[in-house]
Enzyme design. Structure first.
Site, PDB file in Angstrom:
ATOM      1  N   HIS A 251       4.981   5.851   2.583  1.00  0.00           N
ATOM      2  CA  HIS A 251       5.024   7.111   3.345  1.00  0.00           C
ATOM      3  C   HIS A 251       5.887   6.946   4.589  1.00  0.00           C
ATOM      4  O   HIS A 251       6.657   7.824   4.950  1.00  0.00           O
ATOM      5  CB  HIS A 251       3.619   7.533   3.811  1.00  0.00           C
ATOM      6  CG  HIS A 251       2.752   8.024   2.701  1.00  0.00           C
ATOM      7  ND1 HIS A 251       3.229   8.759   1.662  1.00  0.00           N
ATOM      8  CD2 HIS A 251       1.417   7.909   2.489  1.00  0.00           C
ATOM      9  CE1 HIS A 251       2.234   9.061   0.838  1.00  0.00           C
ATOM     10  NE2 HIS A 251       1.129   8.552   1.321  1.00  0.00           N
TER      11      HIS A 251
ATOM     12  N   CYS B 185       0.865  -1.187   0.000  1.00  0.00           N
ATOM     13  CA  CYS B 185       0.000   0.000   0.000  1.00  0.00           C
ATOM     14  C   CYS B 185       0.896   1.230   0.000  1.00  0.00           C
ATOM     15  O   CYS B 185       1.991   1.201   0.558  1.00  0.00           O
ATOM     16  CB  CYS B 185      -0.890  -0.037   1.248  1.00  0.00           C
ATOM     17  SG  CYS B 185      -1.788   1.480   1.603  1.00  0.00           S
TER      18      CYS B 185
ATOM     19  N   SER C  64       0.773   3.721   1.793  1.00  0.00           N
ATOM     20  CA  SER C  64       1.099   4.148   3.158  1.00  0.00           C
ATOM     21  C   SER C  64       2.412   3.529   3.643  1.00  0.00           C
ATOM     22  O   SER C  64       3.158   4.173   4.371  1.00  0.00           O
ATOM     23  CB  SER C  64      -0.011   3.752   4.129  1.00  0.00           C
ATOM     24  OG  SER C  64      -1.171   4.467   3.846  1.00  0.00           O
TER      25      SER C  64
HETATM   26  P1  CND Z   1      -1.254   4.548  -5.217  1.00  0.00           P
HETATM   27  O1  CND Z   1       0.105   5.131  -5.241  1.00  0.00           O
HETATM   28  O2  CND Z   1      -1.453   3.179  -5.723  1.00  0.00           O
HETATM   29  O3  CND Z   1      -2.270   5.513  -6.004  1.00  0.00           O
HETATM   30  C1  CND Z   1      -2.190   6.904  -5.988  1.00  0.00           C
HETATM   31  C2  CND Z   1      -2.663   7.429  -7.339  1.00  0.00           C
HETATM   32  O4  CND Z   1      -2.666   8.861  -7.303  1.00  0.00           O
HETATM   33  C3  CND Z   1      -1.766   7.032  -8.515  1.00  0.00           C
HETATM   34  O5  CND Z   1      -2.555   6.431  -9.527  1.00  0.00           O
HETATM   35  C4  CND Z   1      -1.155   8.353  -8.970  1.00  0.00           C
HETATM   36  O6  CND Z   1      -0.924   8.402 -10.371  1.00  0.00           O
HETATM   37  C5  CND Z   1      -2.240   9.336  -8.556  1.00  0.00           C
HETATM   38  N1  CND Z   1      -1.768  10.724  -8.430  1.00  0.00           N
HETATM   39  C6  CND Z   1      -0.556  11.168  -8.016  1.00  0.00           C
HETATM   40  N2  CND Z   1      -0.519  12.528  -8.067  1.00  0.00           N
HETATM   41  C7  CND Z   1      -1.733  12.915  -8.514  1.00  0.00           C
HETATM   42  C8  CND Z   1      -2.310  14.189  -8.800  1.00  0.00           C
HETATM   43  N3  CND Z   1      -1.597  15.313  -8.619  1.00  0.00           N
HETATM   44  N4  CND Z   1      -3.583  14.236  -9.255  1.00  0.00           N
HETATM   45  C9  CND Z   1      -4.289  13.104  -9.445  1.00  0.00           C
HETATM   46  N5  CND Z   1      -3.796  11.871  -9.204  1.00  0.00           N
HETATM   47  C10 CND Z   1      -2.540  11.788  -8.753  1.00  0.00           C
HETATM   48  O7  CND Z   1      -1.725   4.669  -3.689  1.00  0.00           O
HETATM   49  P2  CND Z   1      -2.857   3.856  -2.867  1.00  0.00           P
HETATM   50  O8  CND Z   1      -4.083   3.737  -3.697  1.00  0.00           O
HETATM   51  O9  CND Z   1      -2.243   2.658  -2.259  1.00  0.00           O
HETATM   52  O10 CND Z   1      -3.093   4.901  -1.668  1.00  0.00           O
HETATM   53  C11 CND Z   1      -3.687   6.161  -1.907  1.00  0.00           C
HETATM   54  C12 CND Z   1      -3.588   7.041  -0.682  1.00  0.00           C
HETATM   55  O11 CND Z   1      -4.380   6.486   0.375  1.00  0.00           O
HETATM   56  C13 CND Z   1      -2.169   7.155  -0.121  1.00  0.00           C
HETATM   57  O12 CND Z   1      -1.949   8.472   0.353  1.00  0.00           O
HETATM   58  C14 CND Z   1      -2.197   6.182   1.039  1.00  0.00           C
HETATM   59  O13 CND Z   1      -1.228   6.504   2.006  1.00  0.00           O
HETATM   60  C15 CND Z   1      -3.600   6.413   1.558  1.00  0.00           C
HETATM   61  C16 CND Z   1      -4.151   5.370   2.480  1.00  0.00           C
HETATM   62  C17 CND Z   1      -5.074   5.767   3.427  1.00  0.00           C
HETATM   63  C18 CND Z   1      -5.625   4.838   4.296  1.00  0.00           C
HETATM   64  C19 CND Z   1      -6.648   5.265   5.275  1.00  0.00           C
HETATM   65  O14 CND Z   1      -7.053   4.460   6.140  1.00  0.00           O
HETATM   66  N6  CND Z   1      -7.151   6.485   5.201  1.00  0.00           N
HETATM   67  C20 CND Z   1      -5.234   3.510   4.214  1.00  0.00           C
HETATM   68  N7  CND Z   1      -4.319   3.140   3.274  1.00  0.00           N
HETATM   69  C21 CND Z   1      -3.807   4.020   2.407  1.00  0.00           C
HETATM   70 ZN    ZN Z   2      -3.005   1.153   3.551  1.00  0.00          ZN
END
Ligand code: CND
Ligand code: ZN
Ligand code: ZN
Length: 371
Positions: A47, A42, A44
């Site tokens: 990060h 993931c 995260s």
């Molecule tokens: P992943 O990296 O797979 O996807 C992120 C997407 O965002 C990619 O397709 C990128 O191309 C796109 N992207 C990057 N910059 C931009 C931009 N400027 N505009 C539009 N799109 C863009 O990440 P993921 O799906 O594994 O995780 C997404 C987020 O969710 C990430 O910040 C992660 O840390 C967070 C997350 C949150 C939680 C929670 O409980 N809230 C749990 N897990 C992950």
């Molecule tokens: Zn996660």
């Protein structure tokens, strides 16, 4: 008995994972030792590995999206036994704290999220490597053949569940899906915009579709993500790079002045603001799902909120983890949603760094590591 096994240790910020032999101590009272079978990668995890989160401790075993089989249990564990299939819970559910007893919350005082003690409840770790203590990650630590978690941070699931798929219910799928169905409570006929089409954003799309949204607009700077997004339910996709105007203006034009629900699934504060501005005056709701670096701050004109927009955040999709993870697994077994579309790669555990490279290159949605 102490188990010696392989784990991917992150020795310090920015360093690639190093496959090491580690020692995993037996579970103490109210703890469970698990043989991890499959674990997803993931954003995260990156990060934390990259040092974007303050107060985070190294060396550490990352990984929080996984499924496995119980190897042994500590004293006092009655509801889980060796041989049970389980999913570790990155947000635990103690059932007793003010958050756990409040039906409005899925957080728990016992979570390590936001505090990062990196230790078990007795302030020690079950992991050592080369004589050094290795820290634990958000109650889970799944980039290892064996891990130990507190019994409040593990859910027993269906005996027939395919672990190489349902591991996604440990984070990405549940986070995105729940953000749509629990946190935003998307209604039939509504218009939604999803920023970021990774594993989390695509799971938001699945949730919006199940909730009956009429329009689901995917937004990503990588147009390669659009085919999959449309397969999973996006009705349109747009790339900010292909548009001269700011993306909220493009969305306003497409949607008669704004969407009902917007979701930030990237982890970038500028996009969080953009998602809020994209939601409709008077009634729009914007949900922050992405995790931004600890030092970043959001700023926006408060008039956006005064005039009726709502800004929310969602951890683990709002699911009370111990109650709902087994139910989500049952829903998957009953084919209420599918996970195959989210899994683009399966790799042997040793190739973990390749899995992270695929994510950074934008080539994968979820890579599942098999142990
Ligand atoms: P992943 O990296 O797979 O996807 C992120 C997407 O965002 C990619 O397709 C990128 O191309 C796109 N992207 C990057 N910059 C931009 C931009 N400027 N505009 C539009 N799109 C863009 O990440 P993921 O799906 O594994 O995780 C997404 C987020 O969710 C990430 O910040 C992660 O840390 C967070 C997350 C949150 C939680 C929670 O409980 N809230 C749990 N897990 C992950
Ligand atoms: Zn996660
Ligand atoms: Zn609690």
């Amino acid at each position: 008995m102490v188990i010696k096994c392989k784990a991917a240790v992150a020795w310090g910020p920015h360093q690639p994972f190093s496959i090491e032999e580690i020692e995993v101590a037996p579970p103490k009272a109210h703890e469970v030792r698990i043989k991890i079978v499959a674990t997803g990668i993931c954003r995260s995890d990156h990060h934390f590995q990259s040092g974007a989160i303050s107060d985070f401790k190294f060396p550490v075993i990352l990984g929080h999206e996984a499924a496995g089989i119980v190897e042994s249990v500590g004293e006092g564990v009655t509801k889980i036994k060796p041989g049970d299939k389980v999913i570790p819970l990155c947000i635990p559910q103690c059932g007793e704290c003010r958050c756990c007893i409040n039906p409005k919350s899925n957080l728990c005082y016992k979570t390590d999220m936001g505090k990062y003690f990196g230790l078990m409840s007795d302030n020690t770790s079950r992991f050592t490597c080369k004589g050094k203590l290795i820290y634990n990650f958000v109650n889970t630590s799944t980039f290892t053949e064996y891990t130990v978690v507190n019994e409040i941070a593990v859910a027993k699931i269906d005996d027939n569940a395919p672990l190489d798929k349902v591991c996604l219910i440990g984070c990405g799928f549940s986070t995105g899906y729940g953000s749509a169905v629990n946190t935003a409570k998307v209604e039939p006929g509504s218009t939604c915009a999803v920023f970021g089409l990774g594993g989390v954003g695509l799971s938001v799309i699945i949730g919006c579709k199940v909730a009956g949204a009429a329009r689901i607009i995917g937004v990503d700077i990588n147009s390669d993500k659009f085919t999959k997004a449309k397969e999973l339910g996006a009705t349109e996709c747009i790339n900010p790079k292909d548009n001269e105007n700011p993306i909220h203006e493009v969305l306003a034009k497409m949607t008669n002045e704004g969407v009902d629900y917007s979701f930030e699934c990237v982890g970038n504060t500028d996009i969080m603001t953009s998602a809020l501005v994209s939601s409709h005056y008077g009634f729009g709701t914007s949900v922050i799902v992405g995790v931004a670096p600890s030092t970043s701050k959001i700023s926006f004109d408060p008039m956006l909120i005064l005039t009726g927009r709502t800004l929310k955040g969602s951890m683990f999709g709002g699911w009370k983890s111990k109650d709902y993870v087994p139910k989500l697994v049952c829903d998957f077994m009953e084919k209420k949603f599918e996970l195959d579309g989210l899994i683009t790669h399966k790799l042997p555990f040793e190739e973990i760094n390749k899995g992270f490279d695929l994510m950074h290159q934008g080539k994968s949605i979820r890579t599942v590591l098999l142990l």
